[in-house]
Design a protein around this motif. Structure first.
Motif, short mmCIF file in Angstrom:
data_model
loop_
_atom_site.label_atom_id
_atom_site.label_comp_id
_atom_site.label_asym_id
_atom_site.label_seq_id
_atom_site.Cartn_x
_atom_site.Cartn_y
_atom_site.Cartn_z
N ASP A 1 -5.84 -4.46 -1.91
CA ASP A 1 -4.87 -4.54 -3.12
C ASP A 1 -5.13 -3.45 -3.90
O ASP A 1 -6.18 -2.90 -4.16
N TRP A 2 -4.11 -3.10 -4.90
CA TRP A 2 -4.09 -2.09 -6.07
C TRP A 2 -4.82 -2.75 -7.31
O TRP A 2 -4.74 -4.05 -7.40
N LYS A 3 -5.68 -2.00 -7.86
CA LYS A 3 -6.36 -2.64 -8.99
C LYS A 3 -6.17 -1.61 -10.26
O LYS A 3 -6.17 -0.40 -9.61
N ALA B 1 -4.47 3.39 -10.74
CA ALA B 1 -4.75 2.42 -9.61
C ALA B 1 -5.50 2.94 -8.49
O ALA B 1 -5.46 3.80 -8.17
N SER B 2 -6.32 1.88 -8.10
CA SER B 2 -7.13 2.27 -7.02
C SER B 2 -7.01 0.97 -5.97
O SER B 2 -6.80 -0.06 -6.39
N TRP B 3 -6.90 1.42 -4.60
CA TRP B 3 -6.87 0.67 -3.79
C TRP B 3 -8.19 -0.04 -3.10
O TRP B 3 -8.72 0.72 -2.81
N TYR C 1 -1.06 10.91 -5.88
CA TYR C 1 -1.10 9.76 -4.85
C TYR C 1 -2.10 10.17 -3.61
O TYR C 1 -1.72 11.16 -3.03
N ALA D 1 1.68 0.67 -5.93
CA ALA D 1 0.62 1.09 -7.26
C ALA D 1 1.43 0.88 -8.57
O ALA D 1 0.83 0.44 -9.51
N GLN E 1 -9.17 -7.93 -11.19
CA GLN E 1 -7.90 -6.81 -10.79
C GLN E 1 -8.35 -5.45 -11.67
O GLN E 1 -7.27 -4.50 -11.73
N ASP F 1 -6.08 6.03 -1.65
CA ASP F 1 -7.05 5.08 -2.23
C ASP F 1 -7.01 5.11 -3.78
O ASP F 1 -7.63 4.54 -4.44
N HIS G 1 0.98 -1.09 0.09
CA HIS G 1 0.01 0.06 -0.05
C HIS G 1 0.95 1.24 -0.15
O HIS G 1 1.00 1.94 0.77
#
Length: 295
Positions: free
Chosen positions: A270-272, A264-266, A234, A164, A190, A237, A159
């Protein structure tokens, strides 16, 4: 850095024309660069190991049924570790994992310090690049993940801005190298997108069939490692990351990098990868890596 000639490189304009308008507007163009040529490889949308604990659990989300390989048997040493390395098109080392999905490295979490938009972030530690999923060249680190490989997906990223950056490139490039059956599993698990985007995407994947792959073997053969990344924005989230890959020299003979932007989103620990609803071209060029973080 040596640059190899590539007279048979796919034409970028031809690659772009092979993708529908919906694809380009929704996710844009993911770029991989080879010696003396810019090869635009698009991720399709609407067409064309044990490790240290992380700051939250990694949720294993049920995904669309797939005949993709399951995770390697922990007792089968033939699927463990890395085999003899190879090189990318620029002659830089790329590891070949014994398991097609890659080999997660032992983790030793480090303190990178707080994020500041005025200062480039430090690089993740122990980065190695592996060729996975039929041709994607993606980074693994010993500090920011991934902590595991499940089938043909990498999971468990720190995180952090570094986590990310690793996650977005991993997910995007695996999508570009996978057939629809494998890609749908990654999309399910993901990728964050709107309900309407997902409906349209899955309708297209179903129409193309499970074994269709947007990127040809010829295109994937031109892929290389990314040279650097930078965090454009950054928060806990969401992260906006740009990547730079060496390109053909500019007209005046100076070095040049092709850049691409991912989000990328948390989510669920996890990052997606996130598909933006605001449309726009996420690619560009840079003549310097000043302000960037090299891997």
């Amino acid at each position: 850095m040596s640059r190899l000639s590539s007279p048979s490189s796919p034409d970028p304009e031809e690659q772009r024309r092979s993708v529908t308008t919906g694809t380009y507007l929704a996710i844009g163009v993911l770029v991989v660069v080879v010696a003396c040529a810019l090869v635009a490889v698009t991720v399709r949308l609407f067409g064309g190991e044990p490790a240290a604990d992380r700051s939250g659990p990694v949720e294993i989300v049920p995904s669309h049924p797939s005949a993709a390989p399951a995770a390697p048997d922990s007792t089968d040493t033939a699927t463990h570790g890395l085999g003899a390395p190879t090189v990318d098109r620029l002659g830089r080392r790329v590891d070949l994992p014994k398991w097609a999905g890659g080999w997660a490295l032992p983790q030793n979490q480090i303190e990178h310090g707080p994020y500041s938009p005025a200062t480039p972030v430090t690089a993740p530690a122990g980065v190695s690049w592996q060729k996975v999923n039929d041709g994607a060249i993606v980074p693994f680190s010993t500090s920011d993940g991934p902590i595991a490989v499940d089938g043909l997906t990498a999971i468990g990223f720190a995180h952090s801005p570094q986590g990310a950056a690793l996650a977005a490139w991993q997910i995007a490039m695996r999508l570009g190298a996978s057939n629809n059956e494998v890609a749908r599993k990654i999309y399910d698990r993901q990728v964050v997108m709107s309900d309407s985007q997902r409906r349209e995407l899955y309708t297209q994947l179903d129409a193309e069939g499970p074994y269709h792959r947007g990127a040809s073997d010829a295109v994937l053969s031109h892929q290389s490692k990314a040279d650097a990344f930078r965090i454009r924005d950054y928060a806990d989230d969401l992260a906006v990351i740009e990547y730079a890959s060496i390109a053909q020299k500019a007209d005046d003979g100076t070095d040049q990098w092709l850049t691409s932007r991912l989000i990328a989103s948390w989510v669920d620990g996890d990052w997606k990868l996130t598909f933006p609803e605001q449309l726009g071209d996420p690619t560009g060029t840079s003549t310097s890596l000043s302000g960037w973080t090299t891997w």
